[in-house]
Design a protein around this motif. Sequence first.
Motif, PDB file in Angstrom:
ATOM      1  N   ALA A   8      50.946  25.192   2.780  1.00 54.95           N
ATOM      2  CA  ALA A   8      50.344  24.024   1.994  1.00 54.95           C
ATOM      3  C   ALA A   8      51.743  23.414   1.810  1.00 54.95           C
ATOM      4  CB  ALA A   8      49.420  24.200   0.689  1.00 54.95           C
ATOM      5  N   SER A   9      53.212  25.233   1.741  1.00 52.91           N
ATOM      6  CA  SER A   9      54.488  23.999   1.343  1.00 52.91           C
ATOM      7  C   SER A   9      54.783  23.358   2.120  1.00 52.91           C
ATOM      8  CB  SER A   9      54.830  25.397   0.596  1.00 52.91           C
ATOM      9  OG  SER A   9      54.533  25.606  -0.749  1.00 52.91           O
ATOM     10  N   LEU A  10      54.332  24.089   3.804  1.00 48.43           N
ATOM     11  CA  LEU A  10      55.028  23.402   4.778  1.00 48.43           C
ATOM     12  C   LEU A  10      54.620  22.152   4.893  1.00 48.43           C
ATOM     13  CD1 LEU A  10      56.651  24.146   7.327  1.00 48.43           C
ATOM     14  CD2 LEU A  10      54.093  24.638   8.471  1.00 48.43           C
ATOM     15  N   ALA A  11      53.429  21.849   4.782  1.00 47.91           N
ATOM     16  CA  ALA A  11      52.626  20.475   4.652  1.00 47.91           C
ATOM     17  C   ALA A  11      53.437  19.345   3.838  1.00 47.91           C
ATOM     18  CB  ALA A  11      51.307  20.566   4.758  1.00 47.91           C
ATOM     19  N   SER A  12      53.600  19.812   2.470  1.00 44.56           N
ATOM     20  CA  SER A  12      54.991  18.970   2.129  1.00 44.56           C
ATOM     21  C   SER A  12      55.253  18.684   2.219  1.00 44.56           C
ATOM     22  CB  SER A  12      53.742  19.628   0.336  1.00 44.56           C
ATOM     23  OG  SER A  12      54.452  18.634  -0.830  1.00 44.56           O
ATOM     24  N   GLU A  13      56.468  20.022   2.104  1.00 48.32           N
ATOM     25  CA  GLU A  13      58.149  18.702   3.506  1.00 48.32           C
ATOM     26  C   GLU A  13      57.722  18.335   4.045  1.00 48.32           C
ATOM     27  OE1 GLU A  13      60.941  21.934   2.278  1.00 48.32           O
ATOM     28  OE2 GLU A  13      60.151  23.227   1.218  1.00 48.32           O
ATOM     29  N   LEU A  14      56.710  18.176   5.366  1.00 45.34           N
ATOM     30  CA  LEU A  14      57.314  17.693   6.198  1.00 45.34           C
ATOM     31  C   LEU A  14      56.461  16.092   6.340  1.00 45.34           C
ATOM     32  CD1 LEU A  14      55.728  20.441   8.981  1.00 45.34           C
ATOM     33  CD2 LEU A  14      58.142  19.201   8.884  1.00 45.34           C
ATOM     34  N   SER A  15      55.605  16.155   5.125  1.00 43.10           N
ATOM     35  CA  SER A  15      55.068  14.327   4.296  1.00 43.10           C
ATOM     36  C   SER A  15      56.250  13.173   3.858  1.00 43.10           C
ATOM     37  CB  SER A  15      54.163  15.125   3.770  1.00 43.10           C
ATOM     38  OG  SER A  15      52.594  15.516   4.160  1.00 43.10           O
ATOM     39  N   VAL A  16      57.143  14.443   3.687  1.00 38.79           N
ATOM     40  CA  VAL A  16      58.498  13.389   2.809  1.00 38.79           C
ATOM     41  C   VAL A  16      59.154  13.671   4.130  1.00 38.79           C
ATOM     42  CG1 VAL A  16      60.192  13.623   1.421  1.00 38.79           C
ATOM     43  CG2 VAL A  16      57.974  14.998   1.090  1.00 38.79           C
TER      44      VAL A  16
ATOM     45  N   ARG B 236      43.895  26.090   7.171  1.00 38.95           N
ATOM     46  CA  ARG B 236      43.063  25.046   5.729  1.00 38.95           C
ATOM     47  C   ARG B 236      44.448  25.096   4.428  1.00 38.95           C
ATOM     48  NH1 ARG B 236      39.794  29.119   5.648  1.00 38.95           N
ATOM     49  NH2 ARG B 236      41.278  29.966   3.606  1.00 38.95           N
ATOM     50  N   GLY B 237      45.264  25.793   4.054  1.00 38.09           N
ATOM     51  CA  GLY B 237      46.677  25.284   3.956  1.00 38.09           C
ATOM     52  C   GLY B 237      47.716  24.466   3.987  1.00 38.09           C
ATOM     53  N   PHE B 238      47.827  23.864   5.488  1.00 36.29           N
ATOM     54  CA  PHE B 238      48.076  23.047   5.840  1.00 36.29           C
ATOM     55  C   PHE B 238      47.533  21.508   5.235  1.00 36.29           C
ATOM     56  CE2 PHE B 238      49.842  20.060   8.564  1.00 36.29           C
ATOM     57  CZ  PHE B 238      51.867  20.519   8.327  1.00 36.29           C
ATOM     58  N   GLN B 239      46.035  21.480   5.781  1.00 38.41           N
ATOM     59  CA  GLN B 239      45.749  19.990   5.710  1.00 38.41           C
ATOM     60  C   GLN B 239      45.497  19.799   4.008  1.00 38.41           C
ATOM     61  OE1 GLN B 239      45.158  18.522   8.204  1.00 38.41           O
ATOM     62  NE2 GLN B 239      43.168  19.374   9.257  1.00 38.41           N
ATOM     63  N   GLN B 240      45.215  20.812   2.962  1.00 39.08           N
ATOM     64  CA  GLN B 240      45.184  20.855   1.588  1.00 39.08           C
ATOM     65  C   GLN B 240      46.897  20.677   1.365  1.00 39.08           C
ATOM     66  OE1 GLN B 240      44.355  24.132  -1.065  1.00 39.08           O
ATOM     67  NE2 GLN B 240      46.205  23.677  -2.360  1.00 39.08           N
ATOM     68  N   GLY B 241      47.634  20.885   1.824  1.00 36.97           N
ATOM     69  CA  GLY B 241      49.010  20.339   1.507  1.00 36.97           C
ATOM     70  C   GLY B 241      48.939  18.524   1.956  1.00 36.97           C
ATOM     71  N   LEU B 242      48.727  18.412   3.345  1.00 37.11           N
ATOM     72  CA  LEU B 242      48.535  17.033   4.054  1.00 37.11           C
ATOM     73  C   LEU B 242      48.325  16.254   2.756  1.00 37.11           C
ATOM     74  CD1 LEU B 242      48.159  16.598   7.230  1.00 37.11           C
ATOM     75  CD2 LEU B 242      50.119  16.963   6.745  1.00 37.11           C
ATOM     76  N   ALA B 243      46.600  16.756   2.757  1.00 36.48           N
ATOM     77  CA  ALA B 243      45.475  15.419   1.208  1.00 36.48           C
ATOM     78  C   ALA B 243      46.409  15.701   0.261  1.00 36.48           C
ATOM     79  CB  ALA B 243      43.949  16.583   0.751  1.00 36.48           C
ATOM     80  N   GLU B 244      46.871  16.399  -0.340  1.00 37.28           N
ATOM     81  CA  GLU B 244      47.652  16.741  -2.037  1.00 37.28           C
ATOM     82  C   GLU B 244      48.863  15.720  -1.921  1.00 37.28           C
ATOM     83  OE1 GLU B 244      48.694  20.446  -2.272  1.00 37.28           O
ATOM     84  OE2 GLU B 244      47.203  21.219  -3.756  1.00 37.28           O
ATOM     85  N   ALA B 245      49.098  14.808   0.016  1.00 38.19           N
ATOM     86  CA  ALA B 245      50.652  14.021   0.040  1.00 38.19           C
ATOM     87  C   ALA B 245      49.955  13.574  -0.107  1.00 38.19           C
ATOM     88  CB  ALA B 245      51.615  14.456   1.475  1.00 38.19           C
ATOM     89  N   GLY B 246      49.338  13.139   0.225  1.00 38.83           N
ATOM     90  CA  GLY B 246      48.541  11.603   0.422  1.00 38.83           C
ATOM     91  C   GLY B 246      48.059  11.043   1.471  1.00 38.83           C
ATOM     92  N   ARG B 247      48.277  11.995   2.630  1.00 36.22           N
ATOM     93  CA  ARG B 247      47.939  12.044   3.652  1.00 36.22           C
ATOM     94  C   ARG B 247      46.622  12.240   4.645  1.00 36.22           C
ATOM     95  NH1 ARG B 247      53.095  11.890   6.219  1.00 36.22           N
ATOM     96  NH2 ARG B 247      52.281  11.149   7.972  1.00 36.22           N
ATOM     97  N   PRO B 248      46.591  12.125   5.237  1.00 35.96           N
ATOM     98  CA  PRO B 248      45.144  11.891   6.164  1.00 35.96           C
ATOM     99  C   PRO B 248      44.717  13.641   6.930  1.00 35.96           C
ATOM    100  CG  PRO B 248      46.336  10.591   7.566  1.00 35.96           C
ATOM    101  CD  PRO B 248      46.896  10.476   6.241  1.00 35.96           C
ATOM    102  N   PRO B 249      43.749  14.005   7.106  1.00 39.30           N
ATOM    103  CA  PRO B 249      44.089  15.210   8.196  1.00 39.30           C
ATOM    104  C   PRO B 249      44.514  15.258   9.028  1.00 39.30           C
ATOM    105  CG  PRO B 249      41.313  15.058   6.598  1.00 39.30           C
ATOM    106  CD  PRO B 249      42.631  13.481   6.812  1.00 39.30           C
ATOM    107  N   ALA B 250      45.176  16.239   9.389  1.00 40.27           N
ATOM    108  CA  ALA B 250      45.242  16.027  11.063  1.00 40.27           C
ATOM    109  C   ALA B 250      44.258  17.039  12.264  1.00 40.27           C
ATOM    110  CB  ALA B 250      46.466  17.207  11.101  1.00 40.27           C
ATOM    111  N   GLU B 251      44.726  15.772  13.327  1.00 38.45           N
ATOM    112  CA  GLU B 251      43.245  17.001  14.169  1.00 38.45           C
ATOM    113  C   GLU B 251      43.899  18.404  14.811  1.00 38.45           C
ATOM    114  OE1 GLU B 251      42.842  16.149  19.238  1.00 38.45           O
ATOM    115  OE2 GLU B 251      44.923  15.017  17.885  1.00 38.45           O
ATOM    116  N   ILE B 252      43.305  18.974  15.108  1.00 38.76           N
ATOM    117  CA  ILE B 252      43.463  20.685  14.903  1.00 38.76           C
ATOM    118  C   ILE B 252      43.201  20.985  16.574  1.00 38.76           C
ATOM    119  CG2 ILE B 252      42.676  22.618  14.307  1.00 38.76           C
ATOM    120  CD1 ILE B 252      41.758  21.846  12.060  1.00 38.76           C
ATOM    121  N   LEU B 253      43.948  21.642  17.485  1.00 38.82           N
ATOM    122  CA  LEU B 253      43.749  21.461  18.995  1.00 38.82           C
ATOM    123  C   LEU B 253      43.269  23.113  18.902  1.00 38.82           C
ATOM    124  CD1 LEU B 253      46.356  19.807  21.195  1.00 38.82           C
ATOM    125  CD2 LEU B 253      43.969  18.937  20.216  1.00 38.82           C
TER     126      LEU B 253
END
Length: 367
Positions: free
Chosen positions: A183-191, A215-232
């Motif tokens: 989640a922290s990684l997603a938050s920083e990448l969202s910026v 799950r953590g990455f998707q949560q971090g994106l959501a908290e940053a106001g970003r749409p969910p990522a596609e998962i492969l």
Amino acid sequence: MAASTLTEVARLAGVSPATASRVLNGSARKPGQDIADRVRQAADSLGYIPNAQAQGLAKSSSGLIGLIVHDIADPYFAAIARGVQEAAREQGRMVLLATTAGAPGDEKEAVAAFAARRADSIVIAGSRSSRTEDTDGNADLAAELDRYCRNGGQVAVVGHPVVGAAVSDGYHVVEVPNEELAASLASELSVSRAGDDFVIIGGPEGLFTSDDRIRGFQQGLAEAGRPPAEILRSSFNRAGGFEAGLTLAARIKASRPEAGGVGATGNIGGSKGLCIFAVNDVMAIGAAAALRSEGLRIPRDATIAGFDDIETLRDFRPALSTVHLPLEEIGRIATRSAAGSAAADGAAAPSPVTGRVTLRRSTETAS
């Protein structure tokens, strides 16, 4: 040449085999110093080699630690194994190693083999699984571990409890904050990648470590106001990352105007770039290799981040953004967790596992 026997040593020293065993196998019941010296002198003159199993019986400890990993060639497991070895050396113990490719049934066989050799403790590193094909293996592994712990064995599992394990005495879980760190990684990448679309390369569904990180990455994106990522979804290794990377490379190339796509050069999402999160570093390395094989470059055509910060990344270019885990320390913590439970009351509790986001060139804006 046939090895000398304990009986021969006892005969030469003029003592009973039981007395010779107490001297040479480390029993707490010690004969007099003069007798002990005679036994050791006799053993030296005959070239006698003590039996490790007999020593274990005499000491009520074999001095052995069993280590179970998915693949020792994977830098993630190699680093944990190095930590286990260092902690074992501090304790004056030896490490037995088993690799299982992540199959719970093979892990059960490894536990049984270690138990038969009277290993004092067992460390298990590798993701747990709730996949249907692992149901029977999980049940067999849990039963074998329960039996081992009830007989005085000590177990430390890295990450998650073994599915179905019921014992509490002698059983320890070294928790890794995979979800929180992702989640922290997603938050920083969202910026830092504010204009990008995100895609996740994950392992098979039901693999706990992969699912936690997704799950953590998707949560971090959501908290940053970003749409969910596609998962492969792919195999939880470099080959799986390479396969997913080829899929993404085809999309990137198809989106280029000269290919009839609608996006800008090198991008999937119109004017947006693409940021890839692979749930472990070896998958990220595989995905990057696939992009490169298709003539694409990081970070020009896509950016990418991994998870674990394995030692191999020191030689990877461009430097890979990732989540740093103290892998060797995790091995030491697991080894001490099991050993600490058998020690006297009041032993210091192992430190919790922590990690940190480390952004590098692979997620920077291309110059």
